[in-house]
Design an enzyme around this catalytic site. Structure first.
Site, short mmCIF file in Angstrom:
data_model
loop_
_atom_site.label_atom_id
_atom_site.label_comp_id
_atom_site.label_asym_id
_atom_site.label_seq_id
_atom_site.Cartn_x
_atom_site.Cartn_y
_atom_site.Cartn_z
N CYS A 2 -67.82 32.90 91.15
CA CYS A 2 -66.72 33.22 90.23
C CYS A 2 -65.36 32.82 90.81
O CYS A 2 -65.16 32.85 92.02
CB CYS A 2 -66.69 34.71 89.98
N ARG A 27 -66.63 25.38 92.57
CA ARG A 27 -67.30 26.53 93.17
C ARG A 27 -68.58 26.90 92.43
O ARG A 27 -69.37 27.69 92.93
CB ARG A 27 -66.36 27.73 93.19
N TRP A 75 -69.88 33.20 87.31
CA TRP A 75 -71.20 32.80 87.78
C TRP A 75 -72.06 34.05 87.61
O TRP A 75 -71.87 35.04 88.33
CB TRP A 75 -71.11 32.37 89.24
N ASN A 100 -64.18 39.25 90.60
CA ASN A 100 -65.20 38.60 91.42
C ASN A 100 -65.87 39.68 92.25
O ASN A 100 -65.19 40.59 92.74
CB ASN A 100 -64.58 37.59 92.40
N GLY A 101 -67.16 39.54 92.48
CA GLY A 101 -67.87 40.53 93.29
C GLY A 101 -68.83 41.32 92.43
O GLY A 101 -69.12 40.95 91.29
N GLU A 483 -81.81 20.13 107.07
CA GLU A 483 -80.61 19.87 106.28
C GLU A 483 -80.89 18.79 105.23
O GLU A 483 -80.43 18.89 104.08
CB GLU A 483 -79.46 19.47 107.22
N LYS A 487 -80.51 19.30 101.20
CA LYS A 487 -79.69 18.43 100.33
C LYS A 487 -80.52 17.93 99.15
O LYS A 487 -80.05 17.93 98.02
CB LYS A 487 -79.16 17.20 101.11
N GLU A 490 -81.31 20.75 96.66
CA GLU A 490 -80.09 21.24 96.02
C GLU A 490 -79.63 20.37 94.85
O GLU A 490 -79.28 20.89 93.80
CB GLU A 490 -78.96 21.19 97.08
N HIS A 506 -100.77 22.39 111.95
CA HIS A 506 -100.98 23.83 111.79
C HIS A 506 -100.88 24.26 110.33
O HIS A 506 -100.68 25.43 110.03
CB HIS A 506 -99.97 24.60 112.65
N LYS A 605 -70.31 27.02 95.16
CA LYS A 605 -69.79 26.45 96.40
C LYS A 605 -69.57 27.53 97.45
O LYS A 605 -69.88 27.36 98.62
CB LYS A 605 -68.47 25.73 96.11
C1 AGP Z 1 -74.91 23.58 101.39
O1 AGP Z 1 -75.07 22.35 100.80
C2 AGP Z 1 -74.85 24.73 100.52
N1 AGP Z 1 -74.06 24.55 99.39
C3 AGP Z 1 -74.87 26.09 101.16
O2 AGP Z 1 -76.08 26.18 101.83
C4 AGP Z 1 -73.73 26.50 102.11
O3 AGP Z 1 -73.78 25.74 103.29
C5 AGP Z 1 -73.85 28.00 102.41
O4 AGP Z 1 -73.69 28.71 101.21
C6 AGP Z 1 -72.86 28.49 103.43
O5 AGP Z 1 -71.55 28.32 103.01
P1 AGP Z 1 -70.35 28.39 104.02
O6 AGP Z 1 -70.51 27.28 104.99
O7 AGP Z 1 -69.13 28.24 103.16
O8 AGP Z 1 -70.41 29.73 104.68
#
Ligand code: AGP
Length: 610
Positions: A2, A27, A75, A100-101, A483, A487, A490, A506, A605
């Site tokens: 949000c 975001r 959101w 927000n929250g 990572e 990606k 995501e 395993h 974000k």
């Molecule tokens: C990464 O591509 C993500 N969007 C997500 O995993 C992100 O790294 C995570 O939410 C942590 O965010 P921050 O680095 O702002 O704490």
């Protein structure tokens, strides 16, 4: 997640609010809304599900105007994605709220408010804020007082902005667990959940602290702490780029940010890396006295930042002779962990506002850690303000939800931390010199690696119809495989798993067939021969492999394997270099699949709720 924008001015604020929302789009959100107090002193509201553009079109078709207003991108957490659940929420035609929250006790508050005669028009927790403030306004004429009384009833997290129709000259804001920043103008003032939203109108900011409630007019800002005492908060001049929201000719922010990596890594090293060693005091005044005593590092982070921490563990233990644990923040914060003597708590975060990471830092402060350091990209963020030491990654604003340049600058920062801690713990001169050499070569090597983009575009075609994929790496490339998998899932929505390739037999070998692409990261390091055996295990089971390899690693393309040669580099920087082709692969697969690269579905974000 949000986003909040608010404004109180002599001019019409609607366009300021909409522009603020556009700047928060990165975001992640699913609906948006604006409410203003119009010239007749009435609340006007427009809300839409979908993009800010739809809200903007609706306002263009039926204009609303006002000098005091609040706006929000939602959101969904409590209640589905509907117009009725979009903010701002009203209590009668008097009080308007954006939030927000999460108000955790909203169900019991809701029951009480219904008994008092309030009717609810949404499924959200936020509507309880509007009605609670309305209820308090029965006993006081002051919106400030009403909000101060109301917040005592809320459990959970809130960054909230509230307007009262009967007092158009004032908005009141409250912060607990969800960031809010006040932007100072001349004869006008602004509020946002992120300074990015306000850069077109001001660069002077006050970051509210936990428990703060503030009363804002066009010409004044009065802040009160959680005990209701008036407090002064520092005014910070932001040096964030105003045009960070510009794609600079790239099709997506993510692609722009991938291509910015050589330059932002250079920025991260600037003034910190000397010719043969780090410059002094790069972790801040007094930091070296603390770092000299560190015998153990506990890293806490989420998502991509967690992967940076996992990579750092390999470096800190291998090169700096310092023991290191890494934990996902949402786990760390809810368990009793052992605090090693002389431990440094390191949080990593692009945003500096991730709720779980922030909670982990706050918990750690009660647990007896020697000190805390955050490696963070956003100056003035909560993690920066609440940590004893802060090391800024200088990646610049990262807009794409999928983190790219933030990650590679985090890794660059960790190599500098490795050198620093190594200095006090017997790091060998060979390792020291190799890391310094690697860091010097890093921007140019990243630039060279970006030239792989053309070949990777072709490769991406072969992934577009796949449902699943497997990423393999060993040693400090295992977190890079993780990572890479993050990606891909995501932004392309292809299921991707990462394994340390020694784990194949395993369990995951059972998954291998010609429908499951296997992506391997293979620098020419001491684990290469082991990795090659793992590759043969996959080949023997009919797996199709895509190997990102150093040319000296002697992999050759054939009908079961496509080899993409990655520029040769120092071992210490290889995890940073091998990250880039995996970012490019995800990007091009997503492009072919036609997904929303910069704002992938269901993601935000900055994850400011747990
Ligand atoms: C990464 O591509 C993500 N969007 C997500 O995993 C992100 O790294 C995570 O939410 C942590 O965010 P921050 O680095 O702002 O704490």
């Amino acid at each position: 997640m949000c986003g909040i924008v608010g404004a109180i001015a002599e001019r019409n604020v609607v366009e300021i609010l909409l522009e603020g929302l556009r700047r928060l789009e990165y975001r992640g959100y699913d609906s948006a809304g604006v409410a203003v107090l119009d010239g007749a002193g009435a609340l006007q509201r427009v809300r839409r599900t979908g993009k800010v553009q739809e809200l903007s079109d609706a306002i263009a078709a039926h204009p609303v105007r006002g000098q005091t207003g609040i706006a929000h991108t939602r959101w969904a957490t409590h209640g589905g994605v509907t117009e009725a659940n979009a903010h701002p929420h009203f209590s009668t035609d008097r009080v308007a709220v954006v939030h927000n929250g999460i108000i955790e006790n909203y169900l019991s508050l809701r029951d009480e408010l219904v008994k008092k005669g309030y009717s609810f028009t949404s499924d959200t927790d936020t509507e309880t804020i509007a009605h609670t403030v309305h209820e308090m306004l029965k006993d006081t004429d002051s919106l400030l007082e009403a909000v101060q009384l109301a917040v005592k009833q809320f459990h959970g997290a809130y960054g909230t902005v509230i307007m009262d129709r009967t007092d158009p000259s004032t908005v009141v804001v409250a912060r607990s667990g969800s960031p809010l920043v006040i932007g100072l103008g001349i004869g006008e003032n602004f509020i946002a959940s992120d300074q990015m939203a306000l850069l077109p109108v001001t660069r002077r900011f006050i970051f509210l602290e936990e428990g703060d409630v503030a009363e804002i007019t066009r010409t004044s800002v009065a802040i009160f702490d959680s005990q209701g005492r008036p407090v002064e908060r520092e005014i910070v001049d932001s040096d964030l780029e105003h045009d960070a929201g510009d794609k600079a000719g790239y099709r997506h922010y993510m692609l722009k940010e991938i291509h910015e990596q050589p330059i932002v890594v250079r920025n991260a090293l600037q003034g910190r890396l000397g010719e043969t060693d780090l410059e002094g005091g790069i972790f801040g005044a007094g930091a070296d006295d603390i770092l000299a005593k560190v015998k153990h590092v506990q890293i806490v982070a989420c998502g991509t930042s967690y992967h940076a921490g996992m990579t750092a563990k390999y470096w800190l233990e291998q090169y700096a002779n310092v023991s290191c644990n890494v934990e996902i923040a949402s786990e760390f914060r809810y368990r009793k962990s052992f605090v090693h003597p002389d431990s440094l708590l390191v949080t990593i975060s692009q945003s500096g506002e991730t709720a779980d990471t922030l909670a982990a830092l706050r918990l750690a402060k009660e647990q007896g850690y020697m000190s805390s350091l955050t490696i963070c990209n956003v100056p003035g963020s909560s993690l920066v303000r609440e940590s004893a030491l802060a090391f800024m990654t200088r990646a610049g604003a990262e807009i794409g939800v999928a983190s790219t340049k933030a990650f590679t600058t985090q890794l660059t920062a960790f190599l500098m931390l490795t050198l620093t801690l190594g200095r006090y713990n017997g790091m060998s001169k060979d390792d020291h010199d190799a890391i310094v050499k690697g860091l010097h070569s890093l921007p140019a090597k990243l630039e060279e690696t970006l030239s792989l983009a053309v070949g990777i575009e072709d490769l991406a075609e072969e992934f577009a119809d796949k449902q699943h994929s497997l990423f393999l790496g060993r040693g400090d490339q295992y977190p890079i495989a993780m990572e890479g998998a993050l990606k891909l899932k995501e932004i392309s929505y292809i299921h991707a798993e990462a394994y340390a390739s020694g784990e194949l037999k395993h369990g995951p070998l059972a998954l291998i067939d010609d429908e499951m692409p296997v992506i391997v990261v293979a620098p020419n390091n001491e684990l290469l021969e082991k990795l090659k055996s793992n590759v043969e295990e996959v080949r023997a089971r009919g797996g199709i492999m895509y190997v990102f390899a150093d040319k000296d690693a002697a992999f050759a393309s054939d009908e079961t394997m496509r080899v993409i040669n990655v520029p040769h580099c120092e071992a210490s920087i290889a995890p940073i270099i091998y990250t880039l082709p995996l970012q490019l692969l995800s990007y091009h697969v997503a492009l072919i699949k036609g997904t929303d690269v910069d704002q992938p579905r269901n993601l935000a974000k900055s994850v400011t709720v747990e």
